[in-house]
Write an enzyme that holds these catalytic residues in place. Structure first.
Site, PDB file in Angstrom:
ATOM      1  N   TYR A 171       0.838  -1.200   0.000  1.00 56.74           N
ATOM      2  CA  TYR A 171       0.000   0.000   0.000  1.00 56.74           C
ATOM      3  C   TYR A 171       0.871   1.246   0.000  1.00 56.74           C
ATOM      4  O   TYR A 171       2.041   1.225   0.379  1.00 56.74           O
ATOM      5  CB  TYR A 171      -0.947   0.001   1.205  1.00 56.74           C
ATOM      6  CG  TYR A 171      -0.270   0.124   2.557  1.00 56.74           C
ATOM      7  CD1 TYR A 171      -0.227   1.349   3.227  1.00 56.74           C
ATOM      8  CD2 TYR A 171       0.311  -0.977   3.166  1.00 56.74           C
ATOM      9  CE1 TYR A 171       0.377   1.471   4.462  1.00 56.74           C
ATOM     10  CE2 TYR A 171       0.928  -0.868   4.402  1.00 56.74           C
ATOM     11  CZ  TYR A 171       0.953   0.348   5.044  1.00 56.74           C
ATOM     12  OH  TYR A 171       1.567   0.461   6.261  1.00 56.74           O
TER      13      TYR A 171
ATOM     14  N   ASN B 232      10.293  -5.437   7.632  1.00 56.43           N
ATOM     15  CA  ASN B 232      11.037  -4.201   7.849  1.00 56.43           C
ATOM     16  C   ASN B 232      12.450  -4.570   8.295  1.00 56.43           C
ATOM     17  O   ASN B 232      12.622  -5.226   9.333  1.00 56.43           O
ATOM     18  CB  ASN B 232      10.382  -3.331   8.919  1.00 56.43           C
ATOM     19  CG  ASN B 232       9.127  -2.649   8.426  1.00 56.43           C
ATOM     20  OD1 ASN B 232       8.868  -2.595   7.230  1.00 56.43           O
ATOM     21  ND2 ASN B 232       8.325  -2.141   9.341  1.00 56.43           N
TER      22      ASN B 232
ATOM     23  N   TYR C 200      15.862  -3.036   9.543  1.00 54.74           N
ATOM     24  CA  TYR C 200      16.448  -1.816  10.102  1.00 54.74           C
ATOM     25  C   TYR C 200      17.957  -1.971  10.265  1.00 54.74           C
ATOM     26  O   TYR C 200      18.440  -3.012  10.731  1.00 54.74           O
ATOM     27  CB  TYR C 200      15.871  -1.507  11.485  1.00 54.74           C
ATOM     28  CG  TYR C 200      14.392  -1.246  11.534  1.00 54.74           C
ATOM     29  CD1 TYR C 200      13.898   0.048  11.399  1.00 54.74           C
ATOM     30  CD2 TYR C 200      13.483  -2.281  11.740  1.00 54.74           C
ATOM     31  CE1 TYR C 200      12.539   0.301  11.470  1.00 54.74           C
ATOM     32  CE2 TYR C 200      12.121  -2.036  11.809  1.00 54.74           C
ATOM     33  CZ  TYR C 200      11.658  -0.749  11.676  1.00 54.74           C
ATOM     34  OH  TYR C 200      10.307  -0.504  11.739  1.00 54.74           O
TER      35      TYR C 200
ATOM     36  N   HIS D 168       2.192   4.313  17.365  1.00 54.54           N
ATOM     37  CA  HIS D 168       3.375   3.562  17.787  1.00 54.54           C
ATOM     38  C   HIS D 168       4.512   3.856  16.811  1.00 54.54           C
ATOM     39  O   HIS D 168       4.289   4.282  15.678  1.00 54.54           O
ATOM     40  CB  HIS D 168       3.090   2.060  17.873  1.00 54.54           C
ATOM     41  CG  HIS D 168       2.635   1.440  16.589  1.00 54.54           C
ATOM     42  ND1 HIS D 168       1.306   1.390  16.212  1.00 54.54           N
ATOM     43  CD2 HIS D 168       3.325   0.852  15.579  1.00 54.54           C
ATOM     44  CE1 HIS D 168       1.198   0.790  15.047  1.00 54.54           C
ATOM     45  NE2 HIS D 168       2.412   0.459  14.632  1.00 54.54           N
TER      46      HIS D 168
ATOM     47  N   ARG E 181      18.125  -5.035  12.996  1.00 51.86           N
ATOM     48  CA  ARG E 181      16.910  -5.665  13.482  1.00 51.86           C
ATOM     49  C   ARG E 181      15.926  -5.807  12.332  1.00 51.86           C
ATOM     50  O   ARG E 181      15.829  -4.925  11.475  1.00 51.86           O
ATOM     51  CB  ARG E 181      16.287  -4.828  14.590  1.00 51.86           C
ATOM     52  CG  ARG E 181      15.032  -5.473  15.198  1.00 51.86           C
ATOM     53  CD  ARG E 181      13.960  -4.452  15.472  1.00 51.86           C
ATOM     54  NE  ARG E 181      12.762  -5.066  16.015  1.00 51.86           N
ATOM     55  CZ  ARG E 181      11.589  -4.466  16.075  1.00 51.86           C
ATOM     56  NH1 ARG E 181      11.460  -3.222  15.634  1.00 51.86           N
ATOM     57  NH2 ARG E 181      10.535  -5.091  16.560  1.00 51.86           N
TER      58      ARG E 181
END
Length: 352
Positions: free
Chosen positions: A114, A168, A170, A241, A252
């Site tokens: 999206y 995700n 990181y 959040h 991570r």
């Protein structure tokens, strides 16, 4: 007489309000007392604010479920699969909208993707749109086998719930700004699984940029490697959040597993997938490429601004600047410029 006046004055002082008495005993300095009263009010408001934050933190905490499901060995296997995803993305083996790169954080959309953030034509909640079917890659088989199946067996999600998986990835110092997962796009709950290192998920923060700064969170949730975090209710819908830069000390990765709503809006839902993608995809790809180049092109905006400033100059100024190198202009204004120059010099000499 004097005694009666003294008695009257004493009775008068007793009948006065306490704060008036304090004003009189401080040599009429009511300003100090008023200042102390405002300090008391601020303390009360501060206490009320702290109580409200504590209440909100309890509401957040009560709508979060955490479980330790994956063993270190299982984490290592899944982390190898994540590395393979990253390698395929670097090799350009995914569809255009599967990979979304940002400084110190890359996203990989599977099943459903999206638009969000800088990709939106109109900013603000509710403007997010799903990509058309087939514009992101399918959820990899290892995500089903190694992650989703374990979650179903542990009772975290029902069978067939997940149709969207986002990874995700990181790097140290990476972050994701405060947000609420779009309510009109995703059903609840929101499930995430953490890998590679421990980190934290913060609620109720505000971000500021240049330089980046983050306000004190309402609630900080530690997330360990291999832990499963489930957001629903207040934590998912009523408070933002984020992941702060200071909470990513090592690499991570997190796998976010969600279900899209049946009525979630899509981009160009009336257009067939086989239609020419240039009219629709070009704006999104342009904004994405800008985000890629941003860390390495710090001076480019300044050059562009200089060019714009040059174009904004009045014609008379530009004409004079370039007239020095123009033969026609020099011939046309030679006779007029020479007397002006000599007269200007005479004025300067007279002033000296």
């Amino acid at each position: 007489m004097a005694a009666s006046r003294y008695a009257d004055l004493r009775e008068k002082l007793r009948s006065m309000p306490p704060h008036k008495d304090e004003h009189e005993t401080s040599n009429g300095s009511g300003r100090k007392r008023r200042h102390r009263e405002s300090d008391d009010d601020e303390c009360e408001r501060s206490d009320d604010s702290a109580d409200l934050r504590e209440l909100e933190a309890q509401r957040v905490k009560s709508s979060i479920l955490q479980k330790s499901i994956f063993t270190p060995e299982e984490c290592s296997l899944i982390e190898e699969k994540i590395d393979q995803v990253v390698a395929k993305g670097e090799a350009g083996q995914y569809r255009d909208h599967t990979v979304d790169r940002a400084p110190l954080r890359n996203k990989y959309f599977f099943g459903e993707g999206y638009t969000y953030g800088a990709q939106l034509e109109k900013r603000g909640p509710g403007q997010e749109r799903l990509y058309r079917k087939g514009e992101v890659d399918d959820i990899p088989g290892w995500v089903h086998e190694l992650v989703i199946r374990r979650l179903v067996a542990s009772g975290v999600v029902p069978e067939g719930f997940v149709n969207s998986a986002v990874i995700n990835d990181y790097q140290p110092g990476g972050c994701i700004v405060s947000h609420v997962d779009p309510l009109h796009i995703f059903a609840r709950p929101i499930v995430s699984v953490s890998f590679f290192s421990d980190s934290a998920l913060c609620f109720g923060c505000r971000f500021q940029f240049k330089p980046i700064r983050v306000s004190e969170p309402v609630f900080v949730l530690p997330v360990r490697r291999g832990s499963v975090t489930v957001l629903s209710g207040y934590a998912a819908d009523d408070i933002t959040h984020c992941v702060r830069p200071q909470d990513i000390k090592e690499r991570r990765a997190v796998i976010i597993l969600r279900k899209t709503r049946p009525d979630a809006p899509r981009l160009d839902s009336d257009s067939p997938l086989s239609s020419p993608p240039t009219e629709r995809a070009a704006p999104l790809k342009a904004k994405r490429s800008h985000r890629k180049a941003d860390p390495d092109a710090a001076h480019r905006p300044r050059v562009l601004e200089m060019d714009k400033e040059e174009n904004r100059r009045p014609p008379s100024l530009g004409h004079r600047r370039h007239g020095v190198t123009s033969d026609e202009h020099r011939k046309r204004e030679h006779d007029d410029d020479k007397p002006r120059e000599s007269s200007a010099r005479k004025v300067k000499m007279r002033r000296q």
